[in-house]
Design a protein around this motif. Structure first.
Motif, PDB file in Angstrom:
ATOM      1  N   ARG A 231      80.909  43.780  59.357  1.00  0.00           N
ATOM      2  CA  ARG A 231      79.605  43.890  59.495  1.00  0.00           C
ATOM      3  C   ARG A 231      78.807  44.165  58.774  1.00  0.00           C
TER       4      ARG A 231
ATOM      5  N   GLN B 295      68.459  41.020  56.983  1.00  0.00           N
ATOM      6  CA  GLN B 295      69.077  40.006  57.826  1.00  0.00           C
ATOM      7  C   GLN B 295      69.940  40.510  59.043  1.00  0.00           C
TER       8      GLN B 295
ATOM      9  N   ASN C  34      67.513  42.419  61.492  1.00  0.00           N
ATOM     10  CA  ASN C  34      66.892  41.168  62.231  1.00  0.00           C
ATOM     11  C   ASN C  34      67.844  40.596  63.344  1.00  0.00           C
ATOM     12  N   ASN C  35      68.834  40.811  63.140  1.00  0.00           N
ATOM     13  CA  ASN C  35      70.125  40.059  64.066  1.00  0.00           C
ATOM     14  C   ASN C  35      70.537  41.067  65.156  1.00  0.00           C
TER      15      ASN C  35
ATOM     16  N   ARG D  56      66.559  41.755  69.220  1.00  0.00           N
ATOM     17  CA  ARG D  56      66.448  40.621  70.013  1.00  0.00           C
ATOM     18  C   ARG D  56      65.803  40.802  71.337  1.00  0.00           C
TER      19      ARG D  56
END
Length: 164
Positions: free
Chosen positions: A25, A93, A96-97, A102
């Motif tokens: 990751r 990115q 944001n994930n 979320r």
């Protein structure tokens, strides 16, 4: 007991820890950038000695990252917030994930819908009972061309004129 509307940065970091430490990751370079940013911009959050420990290439990336996140959580909410800021700057990115992002977006969306504050394309709509994003009803979109608008204008009585 105090009621918090949204989780603290430490709570969010606990939620995101498994996501962030999962294999592949975060790259070694990205972790180094985040550590250096925390060390240089906020030396009170991460001292030189701590930065060296978390950048030690002899230890695995997973263990260094896990130790860094645990250290930030012990330090408090401000260091966790600065970690998120560094992550956003260096890997937007991925930021944001994040699972906590979320969940936060869903909470904000639901709160706006409950409060009747739904913003769409710059206009504010009030007084709606349901949120269109949560509704299961199909939506129809009406497209009217300029020619159709002129036909509508010509068919209206003179007292009921529409303005462009």
């Amino acid at each position: 007991m105090l009621f918090r509307k949204y989780p603290t940065y430490c709570d969010r970091l606990r939620q995101d820890m498994a996501f962030l430490t999962s294999n592949g990751r975060l790259s070694e370079q990205l972790v180094d950038k985040i550590i250096l940013q925390l060390n240089r911009v906020y030396p009170q959050i991460l001292t030189n000695k701590e930065a060296e420990k978390f950048r030690n290439p002899k230890a695995s990336l997973h263990s260094r990252l896990s130790n860094l996140l645990a250290h930030l959580q012990k330090e408090g909410d401000k260091p966790c917030q600065e970690f998120y800021r560094a992550l956003q700057i260096n890997a937007e990115q991925l930021y944001n994930n994040l699972p906590s992002r979320r969940i936060l977006r869903i909470q904000i969306s639901n709160n706006n819908c409950k409060a009747g504050k739904i913003e769409r394309k710059g206009e504010r709509q009030r007084g709606r009972e349901t949120c269109p994003r949560l509704s299961s009803e199909p939506r129809a979109i009406l497209h009217i061309t300029r020619q159709q608008t002129q036909v509508l204008h010509s068919s209206l009585p003179a007292s009921a004129s529409l303005q462009d």
